[in-house]
Design an enzyme around this catalytic site. Structure first.
Site, PDB file in Angstrom:
ATOM      1  N   ASP A  82       1.818  -0.458   6.789  1.00  0.00           N
ATOM      2  CA  ASP A  82       0.473  -0.077   6.333  1.00  0.00           C
ATOM      3  C   ASP A  82      -0.094  -1.121   5.374  1.00  0.00           C
ATOM      4  O   ASP A  82      -0.722  -0.785   4.372  1.00  0.00           O
ATOM      5  CB  ASP A  82       0.512   1.290   5.628  1.00  0.00           C
ATOM      6  CG  ASP A  82       1.133   2.386   6.475  1.00  0.00           C
ATOM      7  OD1 ASP A  82       1.183   2.228   7.700  1.00  0.00           O
ATOM      8  OD2 ASP A  82       1.577   3.401   5.899  1.00  0.00           O
ATOM      9  N   GLN A 131       5.081  -3.263   1.760  1.00  0.00           N
ATOM     10  CA  GLN A 131       4.345  -2.036   2.075  1.00  0.00           C
ATOM     11  C   GLN A 131       3.104  -1.947   1.179  1.00  0.00           C
ATOM     12  O   GLN A 131       3.194  -2.133  -0.039  1.00  0.00           O
ATOM     13  CB  GLN A 131       5.220  -0.804   1.866  1.00  0.00           C
ATOM     14  CG  GLN A 131       4.522   0.503   2.232  1.00  0.00           C
ATOM     15  CD  GLN A 131       5.449   1.707   2.216  1.00  0.00           C
ATOM     16  OE1 GLN A 131       6.673   1.562   2.202  1.00  0.00           O
ATOM     17  NE2 GLN A 131       4.887   2.900   2.230  1.00  0.00           N
ATOM     18  N   ASP A 132       1.944  -1.688   1.797  1.00  0.00           N
ATOM     19  CA  ASP A 132       0.683  -1.480   1.059  1.00  0.00           C
ATOM     20  C   ASP A 132       0.226  -2.730   0.308  1.00  0.00           C
ATOM     21  O   ASP A 132      -0.177  -2.655  -0.851  1.00  0.00           O
ATOM     22  CB  ASP A 132       0.815  -0.305   0.079  1.00  0.00           C
ATOM     23  CG  ASP A 132       0.955   1.035   0.777  1.00  0.00           C
ATOM     24  OD1 ASP A 132       0.968   1.050   2.015  1.00  0.00           O
ATOM     25  OD2 ASP A 132       1.067   2.059   0.086  1.00  0.00           O
ATOM     26  N   GLN A 153       5.735   1.555  -1.743  1.00  0.00           N
ATOM     27  CA  GLN A 153       4.338   1.235  -2.037  1.00  0.00           C
ATOM     28  C   GLN A 153       4.240   0.261  -3.224  1.00  0.00           C
ATOM     29  O   GLN A 153       4.674   0.585  -4.329  1.00  0.00           O
ATOM     30  CB  GLN A 153       3.536   2.494  -2.360  1.00  0.00           C
ATOM     31  CG  GLN A 153       3.469   3.482  -1.214  1.00  0.00           C
ATOM     32  CD  GLN A 153       4.501   4.591  -1.353  1.00  0.00           C
ATOM     33  OE1 GLN A 153       5.627   4.353  -1.790  1.00  0.00           O
ATOM     34  NE2 GLN A 153       4.117   5.801  -0.988  1.00  0.00           N
ATOM     35  N   ARG A 182      -1.734   3.095  12.284  1.00  0.00           N
ATOM     36  CA  ARG A 182      -1.452   4.521  12.448  1.00  0.00           C
ATOM     37  C   ARG A 182      -2.441   5.323  11.605  1.00  0.00           C
ATOM     38  O   ARG A 182      -2.963   4.832  10.601  1.00  0.00           O
ATOM     39  CB  ARG A 182      -0.010   4.847  12.063  1.00  0.00           C
ATOM     40  CG  ARG A 182       0.385   4.481  10.643  1.00  0.00           C
ATOM     41  CD  ARG A 182       1.816   4.902  10.366  1.00  0.00           C
ATOM     42  NE  ARG A 182       2.217   4.590   8.989  1.00  0.00           N
ATOM     43  CZ  ARG A 182       3.215   5.211   8.363  1.00  0.00           C
ATOM     44  NH1 ARG A 182       3.904   6.166   8.974  1.00  0.00           N
ATOM     45  NH2 ARG A 182       3.541   4.875   7.127  1.00  0.00           N
TER      46      ARG A 182
END
Length: 521
Positions: free
Chosen positions: A359, A337-338, A315, A427
């Site tokens: 994500d 990520q993020d 993250q 998701r």
């Protein structure tokens, strides 16, 4: 019959007859009926509940506000002697988020527009979850037991109840979606001086402060300019900061009190704000953002925001926005990520580039990304890519991620090996996750299933994942998941619910930013 009993009986008959006729809310309509009865029903006499449509809602908000204040006070007074450094960081997130929740509740109590209040109450629920996420980021779920759990648990339920009651008001009062009459293409609440300033900013920026690394401006760093803006501005009128081309290695925070700031750069790839905070090296996801903005009405254009931590650091946020009515035009967001944390409230992105792996567009805002390029990067060998992870926790929240007239494609590092890695549209981070791809071009890197489960069957029947008139070699819906919450949208009327004009009520406020947008499909 006992007179006291008869009086109560008659009051009940009157209240519930009014509910039936006028649609007035009651505890029976809330998701946590017992909590509502315990904290609201007993403290609000039945004979006063029907005086105006807002009495019951306002009392629910008042009780919820009291609990939020208690929770904030208890968190502030906690003994942190048993907390290590990481746990203190997560605690600090909670302290700020609960202060923010109190502000959202106060604004809701002072508003007679239930649609605005629905946004702020949804943001308060997002804050509750974000507080917990900080401890979960560090695998410290046991520390959550140290927090004043009972008061927080009741607060969570009271927030959900207030959200449900307010939603009933939104449907049963004659409000006009928060839209305001436009004057000269701008909302009536934008002053004439602001309109002139916004129109001028489309060309050479009429800046109050200039940032330049070469010393040709007022300051050499963005953070210095932000700090100076507090002293140099009067009131909350639009304040423009022009950031000349350069690579600015700093973490910037636009606090809740800093309203109506506008940042203008020299273009994507020219004005770059960069950092590398991440969860692996001691930051919560919330705090890892290179650029974080909470102040209402924030606008940015022609800038790049990036987090260079890399996929192995997990993250690592490039930009986090909790700014209501925030607009990002011709900006780039680069991470893995993020990358882009659309945390809460109303947001609009136009002509932007977003890069990431897992994500990388995530959060619980009411957000539309329009005419954007979404670049999926090469992840680590053991990973698979997911474009979105929407965090709608309560079915009454008005939040969701809408991607409209955009393109999803492989970035240059993934393109040669895109067949090696699976890529999904999203998701379900939370049970009622809501995400739509509409009239967008989906390249062949998208897995035929389209969507990925989070954990077993979690949320698969309660999410709302939709696709409408997408094109490209990855847009076929024949092999898509068979979840109850997945929808192939075939009617324009259904898709139109999620356009800028309807989902964001954006006709009134996005035009004020001087940014082009498509109101409908």
């Amino acid at each position: 019959m006992d007179k006291a009993f008869l009086a109560i009986f008659n009051a009940c008959v009157l209240f519930y007859s009014l509910w039936f006729v006028h649609g007035l809310p009651s505890c029976s309509e809330t998701p946590f009926v017992q909590v509502c009865n315990d904290f609201i029903g007993q403290s609000l006499p039945l004979q006063t509940q029907h005086q105006t449509p807002f009495v019951f809602r306002d009392h629910s908000l008042l009780v919820t506000m009291n609990h939020a204040n208690q929770a904030h006070q208890m968190i502030s007074a906690m003994n942190l002697s048993s907390f290590d450094h990481k746990a203190k960081l997560a605690w600090a997130d909670c302290l700020e988020l609960y202060e923010d929740t109190i502000d959202h509740l106060a604004r809701s109590m002072n508003s007679k527009n239930p649609l605005d209040s629905q946004t702020w109450l949804s943001a308060a629920i997002a804050n509750q979850q974000t507080c917990q996420n900080g401890f979960l980021d560090f695998n410290m779920s046991s520390h959550l037991e140290s927090l004043p759990y009972m008061i927080m648990s009741n607060l969570s339920k009271l927030l959900s109840n207030s959200l449900a009651i307010n939603k009933a008001m939104a449907y049963n009062t004659k409000q006009v979606g928060g839209r305001r009459l436009l004057t000269g293409g701008f909302p009536s609440w934008v002053s004439s001086s602001d309109r002139r300033l916004l129109q001028l900013s489309r060309g050479a920026p009429a800046a109050h402060i200039i940032v330049a690394q070469d010393g040709s401006g007022n300051y050499k760093t963005i953070s210095e300019a932000v700090a100076a803006s507090v002293k140099r501005r009067s009131g909350t009128k639009r304040f423009v900061i022009y950031v000349k081309k350069g690579v600015y290695k700093e973490n910037v925070e636009i606090k809740k009190s800093m309203k109506n700031l506008m940042f203008i750069g020299d273009g994507i790839g020219a004005t770059i704000v960069t950092g590398n905070k991440n969860a692996q090296e001691g930051s919560t996801t919330f705090r890892s953002a290179t650029f974080a903005v909470s102040g209402k009405g924030f606008i940015a254009r022609d800038m790049t925001f990036e987090n260079t931590a890399g996929p192995q650091k997990h993250q690592a946020v490039a930009l986090r926005s909790s700014s209501d009515f925030s607009v990002f035009y011709s900006c780039s967001f680069k991470g893995y990520q993020d990358t882009l944390y659309v945390h809460s409230q109303r947001q609009f992105y136009r002509n932007c580039d977003i890069y990431g792996t897992i994500d990388f567009i995530f959060g619980d805002a009411i957000v539309v990304l329009q005419n954007c390029n979404i670049f999926v990067r090469k992840p680590m060998s053991s990973q698979q890519n997911t474009v979105t992870a929407q965090a709608r926790k309560d079915p009454n929240e008005n939040t969701g991620i809408v991607i409209h007239n955009s393109r999803v494609m492989a970035a240059s590092d993934l393109r040669p090996v895109q067949g090696t890695f699976k890529t999904f549209l999203g998701r379900p981070w939370k049970k009622y996750s809501r995400t739509l791809f509409m009239k967008s071009n989906l390249d062949g890197l998208i897995d035929p299933a389209g969507w990925l489960a989070w954990n077993g069957n979690f949320g698969l029947s309660t999410v709302y994942y939709g696709e409408y008139m997408n094109t490209g070699s990855g847009a076929s819906t024949r092999g898509r998941v068979k979840w109850a919450g997945y929808h192939v949208i075939t009617k324009a009327m259904e898709a139109a619910k999620f356009t800028v004009g309807n989902f964001l009520a954006g006709d009134s406020w996005i035009s004020a930013a001087g940014v082009p947008f498509d109101s409908g499909l």
